[in-house]
Motif scaffolding. Structure first.
Motif, mmCIF file in Angstrom:
data_model
loop_
_atom_site.group_PDB
_atom_site.id
_atom_site.type_symbol
_atom_site.label_atom_id
_atom_site.label_comp_id
_atom_site.label_asym_id
_atom_site.label_seq_id
_atom_site.Cartn_x
_atom_site.Cartn_y
_atom_site.Cartn_z
ATOM 1 N N GLU A 119 -23.901 86.184 55.228
ATOM 2 C CA GLU A 119 -23.286 86.236 53.898
ATOM 3 C C GLU A 119 -24.412 86.389 52.889
ATOM 4 O O GLU A 119 -25.230 85.485 52.704
ATOM 5 N N SER A 161 -21.022 96.107 60.976
ATOM 6 C CA SER A 161 -20.008 96.392 59.962
ATOM 7 C C SER A 161 -20.208 95.480 58.755
ATOM 8 O O SER A 161 -20.856 94.429 58.850
ATOM 9 N N VAL A 162 -19.649 95.911 57.616
ATOM 10 C CA VAL A 162 -19.846 95.208 56.341
ATOM 11 C C VAL A 162 -18.525 95.136 55.589
ATOM 12 O O VAL A 162 -17.757 96.106 55.558
ATOM 13 N N PHE A 163 -18.299 93.975 54.972
ATOM 14 C CA PHE A 163 -17.263 93.858 53.943
ATOM 15 C C PHE A 163 -17.966 93.410 52.677
ATOM 16 O O PHE A 163 -18.745 92.459 52.713
ATOM 17 N N SER A 188 -17.196 99.968 51.286
ATOM 18 C CA SER A 188 -16.312 98.818 51.465
ATOM 19 C C SER A 188 -15.770 98.322 50.133
ATOM 20 O O SER A 188 -14.573 98.036 49.996
ATOM 21 N N ALA A 221 -21.724 99.095 52.316
ATOM 22 C CA ALA A 221 -21.256 98.097 51.357
ATOM 23 C C ALA A 221 -20.586 98.764 50.159
ATOM 24 O O ALA A 221 -19.547 98.292 49.661
ATOM 25 N N VAL A 227 -22.840 86.278 61.727
ATOM 26 C CA VAL A 227 -22.322 86.796 60.462
ATOM 27 C C VAL A 227 -23.249 86.347 59.337
ATOM 28 O O VAL A 227 -23.556 85.157 59.210
ATOM 29 N N GLN A 252 -12.161 97.048 52.199
ATOM 30 C CA GLN A 252 -11.984 96.910 53.634
ATOM 31 C C GLN A 252 -13.358 96.949 54.319
ATOM 32 O O GLN A 252 -14.323 97.436 53.743
ATOM 33 N N ALA A 253 -13.406 96.397 55.519
ATOM 34 C CA ALA A 253 -14.661 96.413 56.278
ATOM 35 C C ALA A 253 -14.988 97.849 56.680
ATOM 36 O O ALA A 253 -14.086 98.645 56.990
ATOM 37 N N CYS A 270 -21.863 90.607 56.530
ATOM 38 C CA CYS A 270 -22.395 91.528 57.541
ATOM 39 C C CYS A 270 -22.187 90.952 58.936
ATOM 40 O O CYS A 270 -22.607 89.823 59.205
ATOM 41 N N ARG A 271 -21.582 91.734 59.809
ATOM 42 C CA ARG A 271 -21.440 91.330 61.213
ATOM 43 C C ARG A 271 -22.540 92.023 62.016
ATOM 44 O O ARG A 271 -22.577 93.241 62.123
ATOM 45 N N ASP A 280 -17.709 100.258 59.089
ATOM 46 C CA ASP A 280 -18.737 100.315 60.131
ATOM 47 C C ASP A 280 -19.993 100.960 59.566
ATOM 48 O O ASP A 280 -19.937 101.897 58.766
#
Length: 338
Positions: free
Chosen positions: A223, A194-196, A326, A323, A221, A331-332, A214-215, A334
């Motif tokens: 950045e 998932s991405v914020f 998002s 991205a 994580v 919001q994050a 990015c998770r 998937d």
């Protein structure tokens, strides 16, 4: 081996040509619609055939490889032509402007049995390789956060397609430098779940600033940050772990805002533990991207031996797509699978 280069600008002439020649390729053909670049190609490669477009390049006899260094907005169209013609192909990143086009191209390559790889060359950078070794050796401990930046101070945009084209036509930093950032993170820590993100345009048609959180499925994580408006760029790379952090502040021609963290001879970056730090010996690549391409072309299974799996580029495109969504919704999001 004989290679044809489509596109002879900053990427084709300035990056691919030199690396191809260093790997032993013969530049047999160049395609460019620019009269000025045609003259440059003839001066650089007097034995090469210079043609006006990709269609003409694909008719040059005896080519072992085609390299697409054309604008990103043209990659889908150009890749489909190369696949239809059956040429093993290297395409500069990004493989396409969105993940649906990227997936379609890779599926077309598989259907045609045509070898394809993507120029994610930053996997071979010494800072990246050094970070990978430190992580593998356990020198950092369990990785908590990975930060990777490509930040610069360029408030006056250049007059070229990367700055002047829309995102739909391949312009903007998210597709350009952001692709390198995402691919490097995935190469180290595996797929992104998932991405914020924040994405904005201040001086260019498409974005000139983007930050992605990015998770990864591995739990790490990342950045990732890219901008043309950083008067004091952040550290190029920082991997924070339970035992130490690895930090690199210098990168090519970009300014270094961290005095005291300059690289010394044969070293790149520092292992830091609070107030203590020690330089890290640089890890160099044992083989280059194009040396691996040459070896793949001579192998029994060309696609399997290529240095970058094109499906990796599809995943990167899906991260970029997520991205954008998002940033629109704050919001994050998937990342699509499959």
């Amino acid at each position: 081996m004989r290679v044809g280069i489509a596109g002879y600008g900053m990427a084709g002439r300035g990056i691919h040509r030199a690396q191809l020649r260093a790997a032993g390729f013969e530049i047999a053909a160049v395609a460019t619609s620019s009269a000025q670049r045609s003259d440059a190609a003839r001066a650089d490669e007097p034995d090469a055939v210079v043609v006006p477009d990709l269609d003409a390049l694909l008719e040059v006899s005896g080519l072992d490889l085609v390299v697409l260094a054309t604008p990103s907005g043209k990659h889908f169209e150009h890749l489909m032509a190369c696949m239809a013609a059956g040429f093993p192909t290297v395409v500069d990143k990004q493989i396409a402007v969105d993940s649906s086009a990227a997936r379609e191209v890779v599926e077309a390559a598989e259907d045609a049995g045509c070898p394809l790889t993507v120029f994610h060359n930053r996997r071979w950078d010494p800072p990246h390789l050094t970070a990978k070794k430190l992580i593998s050796d356990g020198a950092i401990g369990d990785v908590i956060r990975y930060e990777f930046r490509w930040e610069r101070w360029r408030p006056e945009p250049k007059d070229r397609w990367r700055e002047q084209a829309s995102a739909a036509d391949g312009g903007g930093l998210l597709l350009d430098l952001g692709t390198h950032l995402v691919d490097s993170a995935v190469d180290l820590f595996g797929p992104v779940e998932s991405v914020f993100a924040t994405v904005s345009a201040h001086t260019t048609v498409a974005e000139d600033a983007a930050v992605l959180l990015c998770r990864h499925a591995s739990g790490v994580v990342s950045e990732l940050s890219t901008t043309s408006l950083a008067g004091a760029p952040g550290p190029r790379l920082r991997v924070s772990g339970t035992k130490a952090a690895y930090v690199v502040t210098e990168f090519e021609t970009e300014p270094n805002a961290y005095l005291g963290f300059e690289n010394s001879e044969g070293h790149i970056g520092w292992i830091a533990r609070g107030e203590t730090r020690e330089p890290v010996r640089e890890v160099q690549a044992s083989t280059t991207f194009y040396q691996q391409v040459a070896a793949a072309l001579r192998s029994g299974d060309v696609q399997a031996a290529m240095p970058v799996d094109p499906w990796d580029a599809v995943h990167t495109a899906r991260v970029i797509d997520a991205a954008r969504r998002s940033a629109e919704n704050w919001q994050a999001v998937d990342v699509a699978r499959g």
